[in-house]
Design a protein around this motif. Structure first.
Motif, PDB file in Angstrom:
ATOM      1  N   GLY A  52      11.344   2.627  12.478  1.00  0.00           N
ATOM      2  CA  GLY A  52      11.128   1.208  12.711  1.00  0.00           C
ATOM      3  C   GLY A  52       9.622   0.688  12.557  1.00  0.00           C
ATOM      4  N   PHE A  53       8.696   1.792  12.910  1.00  0.00           N
ATOM      5  CA  PHE A  53       7.276   1.401  12.568  1.00  0.00           C
ATOM      6  C   PHE A  53       7.375   1.229  11.018  1.00  0.00           C
ATOM      7  CE2 PHE A  53       3.551   3.176  10.629  1.00  0.00           C
ATOM      8  CZ  PHE A  53       2.717   2.367  11.217  1.00  0.00           C
ATOM      9  N   TRP A  54       7.871   2.123  10.102  1.00  0.00           N
ATOM     10  CA  TRP A  54       7.792   2.189   8.816  1.00  0.00           C
ATOM     11  C   TRP A  54       8.119   0.722   8.219  1.00  0.00           C
ATOM     12  CZ3 TRP A  54       3.770   4.016   6.692  1.00  0.00           C
ATOM     13  CH2 TRP A  54       3.198   5.192   7.147  1.00  0.00           C
ATOM     14  N   ARG A  55       9.378   0.350   8.904  1.00  0.00           N
ATOM     15  CA  ARG A  55      10.139  -0.744   8.677  1.00  0.00           C
ATOM     16  C   ARG A  55       9.173  -1.988   8.504  1.00  0.00           C
ATOM     17  NH1 ARG A  55      13.985  -0.638  11.918  1.00  0.00           N
ATOM     18  NH2 ARG A  55      15.023   1.256  10.823  1.00  0.00           N
ATOM     19  N   HIS A  56       8.541  -2.138   9.181  1.00  0.00           N
ATOM     20  CA  HIS A  56       7.678  -3.236   9.428  1.00  0.00           C
ATOM     21  C   HIS A  56       6.206  -3.198   8.978  1.00  0.00           C
ATOM     22  CE1 HIS A  56      10.596  -5.657  11.746  1.00  0.00           C
ATOM     23  NE2 HIS A  56      10.838  -4.271  12.527  1.00  0.00           N
ATOM     24  N   TRP A  57       5.820  -1.968   8.638  1.00  0.00           N
ATOM     25  CA  TRP A  57       4.376  -1.730   8.260  1.00  0.00           C
ATOM     26  C   TRP A  57       4.367  -2.280   6.614  1.00  0.00           C
ATOM     27  CZ3 TRP A  57       0.127  -1.015  10.502  1.00  0.00           C
ATOM     28  CH2 TRP A  57      -1.152  -0.619   9.749  1.00  0.00           C
ATOM     29  N   ASN A  58       3.382  -2.993   6.419  1.00  0.00           N
ATOM     30  CA  ASN A  58       2.866  -3.581   5.009  1.00  0.00           C
ATOM     31  C   ASN A  58       4.099  -4.113   4.096  1.00  0.00           C
ATOM     32  OD1 ASN A  58       1.732  -4.018   2.560  1.00  0.00           O
ATOM     33  ND2 ASN A  58       0.404  -1.981   2.580  1.00  0.00           N
ATOM     34  N   PRO A  59       4.603  -5.110   4.485  1.00  0.00           N
ATOM     35  CA  PRO A  59       6.061  -5.356   3.957  1.00  0.00           C
ATOM     36  C   PRO A  59       5.884  -5.841   2.476  1.00  0.00           C
ATOM     37  CG  PRO A  59       4.968  -7.249   5.283  1.00  0.00           C
ATOM     38  CD  PRO A  59       4.258  -5.990   5.723  1.00  0.00           C
ATOM     39  N   ILE A  60       4.731  -6.119   1.779  1.00  0.00           N
ATOM     40  CA  ILE A  60       4.481  -6.386   0.539  1.00  0.00           C
ATOM     41  C   ILE A  60       4.774  -5.205  -0.427  1.00  0.00           C
ATOM     42  CG2 ILE A  60       2.959  -7.048  -1.351  1.00  0.00           C
ATOM     43  CD1 ILE A  60       1.918  -9.010   0.721  1.00  0.00           C
ATOM     44  N   TRP A  61       3.975  -4.007   0.201  1.00  0.00           N
ATOM     45  CA  TRP A  61       4.184  -2.498  -0.337  1.00  0.00           C
ATOM     46  C   TRP A  61       5.563  -2.212  -0.121  1.00  0.00           C
ATOM     47  CZ3 TRP A  61       1.832   0.068  -4.057  1.00  0.00           C
ATOM     48  CH2 TRP A  61       1.909   1.456  -4.122  1.00  0.00           C
ATOM     49  N   SER A  62       6.106  -2.264   0.908  1.00  0.00           N
ATOM     50  CA  SER A  62       7.437  -1.778   1.188  1.00  0.00           C
ATOM     51  C   SER A  62       8.288  -2.507   0.400  1.00  0.00           C
ATOM     52  CB  SER A  62       7.678  -2.098   2.682  1.00  0.00           C
ATOM     53  OG  SER A  62       6.941  -1.296   3.343  1.00  0.00           O
ATOM     54  N   TYR A  63       8.295  -3.780   0.206  1.00  0.00           N
ATOM     55  CA  TYR A  63       9.340  -4.507  -0.750  1.00  0.00           C
ATOM     56  C   TYR A  63       9.334  -3.859  -2.135  1.00  0.00           C
ATOM     57  CZ  TYR A  63      11.377  -8.231  -3.627  1.00  0.00           C
ATOM     58  OH  TYR A  63      12.080  -8.954  -4.686  1.00  0.00           O
ATOM     59  N   GLY A  64       8.322  -3.455  -2.772  1.00  0.00           N
ATOM     60  CA  GLY A  64       8.212  -2.807  -4.257  1.00  0.00           C
ATOM     61  C   GLY A  64       8.725  -1.483  -4.024  1.00  0.00           C
ATOM     62  N   LEU A  65       8.414  -0.758  -3.000  1.00  0.00           N
ATOM     63  CA  LEU A  65       9.121   0.636  -2.883  1.00  0.00           C
ATOM     64  C   LEU A  65      10.402   0.703  -2.655  1.00  0.00           C
ATOM     65  CD1 LEU A  65       6.434   2.263  -0.190  1.00  0.00           C
ATOM     66  CD2 LEU A  65       6.682   2.781  -2.735  1.00  0.00           C
ATOM     67  N   ALA A  66      11.208  -0.451  -1.680  1.00  0.00           N
ATOM     68  CA  ALA A  66      12.518  -0.532  -1.383  1.00  0.00           C
ATOM     69  C   ALA A  66      13.077  -0.684  -2.758  1.00  0.00           C
ATOM     70  CB  ALA A  66      12.581  -1.463  -0.349  1.00  0.00           C
TER      71      ALA A  66
END
Length: 163
Positions: A52-66
């Motif tokens: 859950g921590f990583w799900r919410h951390w840095n959403p702009i970067w996470s969007y590209g990764l996902a």
């Protein structure tokens, strides 16, 4: 990123989920909103699990990764392996920036993020959640996990002369 939520794989992004929609989902406010950083920190640190921590951390970067790494990988390999490889790819990008600045081989983020991913996978597998604990306790547990994995990565990479 970060694993399962509500039994469904969170990485399955609809074809029409935009960056704006993704950020709003993760932070509760529109992209660029003045409360975006505060909400990200509150939601990530106060998450009931390390995933859950990583799900919410840095959403702009996470969007590209996902979208560009995790989603294609999950079509080819099991979710836990895709998660670890996505974290490794993110770590490698971070390490490449450090290497470009230092002009020498330096690996810290790749092994650190792989350790984090393994902890997320293990936590998901064992159902580790601290939903019933106060925010401060959840934040402390998430920070301890970050510090422990970073410490292990730093110690190990230092022993090999890679940091």
């Amino acid at each position: 990123l970060g694993g399962k939520r509500g039994g469904a794989r969170e990485v399955r992004m609809g074809r029409h989920l935009t960056l704006r929609d993704y950020v709003r989902r993760r932070t509760g406010v529109p992209l660029g909103h003045r409360d975006s950083m505060r909400n990200m920190l509150d939601r990530s640190l106060g998450a009931a699990s390390f995933g859950g921590f990583w799900r919410h951390w840095n959403p702009i970067w996470s969007y590209g990764l996902a979208r560009y790494i995790m989603a294609p990988l999950t079509r080819a390999i099991p979710f836990p392996a895709a998660l670890v490889l996505t974290f490794a790819a993110s770590g490698l990008v971070h390490d490449l920036v450090i290497m470009a600045l230092r002009r020498e081989l330096a690996l810290l983020f790749t092994p650190w993020f792989v350790l984090c991913a393994l902890l997320v996978v293990l936590g998901n597998r064992l159902g580790w959640r601290v939903t019933h604990k106060p925010w401060a306790v959840r934040a402390a547990l998430n920070l301890v996990q970050l510090a422990a994995t970073a410490g292990i990565a730093m110690f190990t990479m230092d022993k090999f002369g890679l940091w």
